[in-house]
Design an enzyme around this catalytic site. Structure first.
Site, short mmCIF file in Angstrom:
data_model
loop_
_atom_site.label_atom_id
_atom_site.label_comp_id
_atom_site.label_asym_id
_atom_site.label_seq_id
_atom_site.Cartn_x
_atom_site.Cartn_y
_atom_site.Cartn_z
N ASN A 93 -5.68 1.88 -13.45
CA ASN A 93 -4.66 0.99 -12.88
C ASN A 93 -3.26 1.57 -13.06
OD1 ASN A 93 -3.64 -1.43 -11.68
ND2 ASN A 93 -3.08 -2.18 -13.72
N ARG A 99 -5.75 -8.73 -8.58
CA ARG A 99 -6.81 -9.57 -9.14
C ARG A 99 -7.28 -8.95 -10.44
NH1 ARG A 99 -9.27 -13.37 -6.22
NH2 ARG A 99 -8.20 -13.58 -4.24
N GLY A 137 0.79 -1.22 0.00
CA GLY A 137 0.00 0.00 0.00
C GLY A 137 0.82 1.27 0.00
N SER A 138 2.04 1.22 -0.54
CA SER A 138 2.82 2.47 -0.57
C SER A 138 2.18 3.48 -1.52
CB SER A 138 4.29 2.21 -0.94
OG SER A 138 4.41 1.81 -2.27
N ASN A 139 1.55 2.99 -2.58
CA ASN A 139 0.85 3.92 -3.49
C ASN A 139 -0.45 4.43 -2.87
OD1 ASN A 139 2.26 4.24 -6.20
ND2 ASN A 139 2.49 2.05 -5.72
N HIS A 188 0.71 0.27 -13.46
CA HIS A 188 1.49 -0.94 -13.74
C HIS A 188 2.98 -0.58 -13.81
CE1 HIS A 188 2.22 -4.99 -15.02
NE2 HIS A 188 3.05 -4.50 -15.93
C1 GAR Z 1 3.16 -1.27 -7.58
O1 GAR Z 1 4.49 -1.30 -8.02
C2 GAR Z 1 2.21 -1.41 -8.75
O2 GAR Z 1 2.71 -0.82 -9.92
C3 GAR Z 1 2.13 -2.92 -8.88
O3 GAR Z 1 2.08 -3.38 -7.56
C4 GAR Z 1 2.85 -2.53 -6.74
C5 GAR Z 1 2.08 -2.21 -5.49
O4 GAR Z 1 2.90 -1.58 -4.54
N1 GAR Z 1 0.98 -3.32 -9.64
C6 GAR Z 1 0.99 -4.33 -10.51
O5 GAR Z 1 1.97 -5.04 -10.69
C7 GAR Z 1 -0.31 -4.55 -11.25
N2 GAR Z 1 -0.15 -5.48 -12.30
P1 GAR Z 1 2.27 -0.90 -3.25
O6 GAR Z 1 1.36 -1.96 -2.58
O7 GAR Z 1 3.43 -0.57 -2.36
O8 GAR Z 1 1.49 0.30 -3.69
#
Ligand code: GAR
Length: 189
Positions: free
Chosen positions: A107, A91, A12-14, A109
């Protein structure tokens, strides 16, 4: 002001970057709900610590994707959510949510799509030996990381950089640009 729900499955850093951008006024939105398929993940902890409402579910407790997405949809509609923001939600979004939130699910990516879709974008790109890495922000459709692209940000790898270092730079880019791009989308810019 538009209402958003963030979907996350992990650290969940984003999600945190989105919370911080709302607090600073960089992202003008109401964060109505965090949705997670991993009830004990760090993203859920962050939501609770910040007083954000949470809806968690265990997919195995439901009779398939349609069934748990109907439960999510109910929570989104109850809060009049305008836009769904995926932030590490691991998911594939199904027809229930896609039909109700057409072109309203975004999303993030960690690769320059259409290269390296899927769950291991950074590792796959690193193993391939690409020299330019980056992130893609896109609308979600029925495919895996195939929806129309909203924006991309990139950087050139340094000589000898490790995959962990690249990963750190990708995350920094995500935190810098995802909230600002969400703001632009919500405001039709
Ligand atoms: C992020 O790097 C995002 O781009 C990736 O998961 C990570 C979540 O990090 N998403 C994917 O790979 C989607 N296909 P976070 O939990 O620290 O935000």
């Amino acid at each position: 002001m538009k209402s958003i729900a963030v979907f996350a499955s992990g650290t969940g850093s984003n999600f945190q970057a989105i919370l911080d951008a709302i607090a600073s006024g960089q992202l003008q939105a109401h964060l109505a709900l965090l949705v997670s398929d991993k009830p004990s993940c760090k993203a859920v902890e962050r939501a609770v610590a910040n007083g954000i409402e949470v809806f968690t579910f265990n997919a195995k407790d439901y009779d398939g994707k349609e069934s748990y997405e109907n439960a999510i949809l109910h929570e989104l509609q109850k809060r009049q959510v305008d836009c769904v923001v995926l932030a590490g939600y691991m998911r594939i979004v199904g027809s229930v949510l896609l039909s109700h939130f057409h072109q309203r699910i975004i999303n993030l990516h960690p690769s320059l799509l259409p290269s390296f879709p899927g769950a291991h974008g950074i590792e796959d790109a690193y193993k391939y030996g690409v020299k330019v890495f980056g992130i893609t922000i896109h609308y979600v459709d029925e495919g895996v990381d195939t929806g129309s692209i909203i924006d991309q940000f990139a950087f050139h790898i340094e000589e000898g950089e490790t995959v962990e270092e690249v990963e750190c730079r990708i995350h920094a880019l995500e935190h810098q640009y995802y909230p600002a791009t969400i703001h632009r989308v919500l405001n039709g810019e």
